[in-house]
Design a protein around this motif. Sequence first.
Motif, PDB file in Angstrom:
ATOM      1  N   GLY A 164      89.434  34.335  21.687  1.00 54.92           N
ATOM      2  CA  GLY A 164      89.796  33.194  22.532  1.00 54.92           C
ATOM      3  C   GLY A 164      88.891  32.005  22.301  1.00 54.92           C
ATOM      4  O   GLY A 164      89.352  30.855  22.232  1.00 54.92           O
ATOM      5  N   ASN A 165      87.583  32.267  22.150  1.00 54.97           N
ATOM      6  CA  ASN A 165      86.630  31.183  21.873  1.00 54.97           C
ATOM      7  C   ASN A 165      86.941  30.501  20.549  1.00 54.97           C
ATOM      8  O   ASN A 165      86.897  29.266  20.436  1.00 54.97           O
ATOM      9  N   TYR A 166      87.233  31.290  19.537  1.00 59.97           N
ATOM     10  CA  TYR A 166      87.522  30.729  18.216  1.00 59.97           C
ATOM     11  C   TYR A 166      88.819  29.915  18.231  1.00 59.97           C
ATOM     12  O   TYR A 166      88.900  28.856  17.592  1.00 59.97           O
ATOM     13  N   ALA A 167      89.815  30.412  18.959  1.00 60.87           N
ATOM     14  CA  ALA A 167      91.085  29.680  19.034  1.00 60.87           C
ATOM     15  C   ALA A 167      90.894  28.333  19.719  1.00 60.87           C
ATOM     16  O   ALA A 167      91.433  27.302  19.271  1.00 60.87           O
ATOM     17  N   THR A 168      90.116  28.334  20.807  1.00 60.14           N
ATOM     18  CA  THR A 168      89.835  27.084  21.521  1.00 60.14           C
ATOM     19  C   THR A 168      89.041  26.129  20.638  1.00 60.14           C
ATOM     20  O   THR A 168      89.319  24.920  20.590  1.00 60.14           O
ATOM     21  N   ALA A 169      88.037  26.668  19.924  1.00 62.30           N
ATOM     22  CA  ALA A 169      87.209  25.840  19.046  1.00 62.30           C
ATOM     23  C   ALA A 169      88.032  25.252  17.906  1.00 62.30           C
ATOM     24  O   ALA A 169      87.854  24.085  17.532  1.00 62.30           O
ATOM     25  N   ALA A 170      88.947  26.052  17.349  1.00 61.29           N
ATOM     26  CA  ALA A 170      89.807  25.561  16.254  1.00 61.29           C
ATOM     27  C   ALA A 170      90.698  24.425  16.735  1.00 61.29           C
ATOM     28  O   ALA A 170      90.886  23.423  16.043  1.00 61.29           O
TER      29      ALA A 170
END
Length: 336
Positions: free
Chosen positions: A277-283
């Motif tokens: 979830g963190n990576y998706a938000t950051a992307a």
Amino acid sequence: MSRSIMLTSGEIASLWTSYMNDTMSKQILGYMLKYVTDSDIKPVVQYAYDLTINHIKELEELFNKENFAIPNGFDDQDVNPHAPWLYTDVFCLTYVNHMARVGGVAYGGFLSMSIREDIRDYFSQANKETTALYNRTTEIALAKGVSSRHPYISVPKETDYIDSKKYLSGLNPFSEKRPLNAIEIAYLYMNIVTNSLGVKLCISFAQTSQNKEVQEYMLRGKEIANKHIKLFADTLMKDDIEATKLPDISVSDSTTWTFSDKMMMFHIALLMQAGIGNYATAAAASQRSDLMINYERFSLEVAAYAKSGADIMIKHNWLEQPPGVKDRNKLAREKK
């Protein structure tokens, strides 16, 4: 009044997940309380433990009123009461702070999936309590000088607009990449912090597991997290931005069985969900294409790692099945 309204799939999923997470947290925090000695840190770990106990009680009352089968979750059998000290006090503080951050995101999602008034009230209150826990742990970390601060940059003196599509580029190795913006720096550093905690947890779980398969899985998780940390830190350093020093959240050298393999695997799976979830938000928030690609690539790697963990859990009958709909075709063909 509201209890005469049937629970929706979103509410059932949220309540079930909350119970699983809370029963796990109860065991982890209860173990930490045995060994935390710092007079500032112990009360906040106790506060987190008390919140978890209250949540479990409220959820069980709701399950009973709804004739909702209470999940097995985790209990005292998932912790060795005679296991020696494993985590430093600063680790415990950092852990509670991080899990409060994860919990805040989760409760916000659960609230958005809830319609019934009593369920909305429950998740609203849980979100409020988790926010208070995050603030308390952050204040203690600041007072002790063990907080992890995002890198500093200059405050903007004027507004500006993007005037070229080159702002979004970053994949061409022969062209110079533009400097990182504040949003990109914030997410890079946040993911360094979260992966760092993951490394320490994987080390502690690998050390204390008696199952060779679980040991190797945890060591592999440590390697993946360290690789991600290095890339994020290197990306910052290319713009002369040094990731600020993280607090010492070391673990002891104990190899005594401490937590059940079932609970450790579940815990890492929970962190993987939060990480993806963190990576998706950051992307989505990053505007440089090379950063987007890296986050997407890392998300796939974490997803593959999580899948192999689920396979291990299924093999050993550790993966409790979430509520779901009945197979209608099977019901029709196998009815008596």
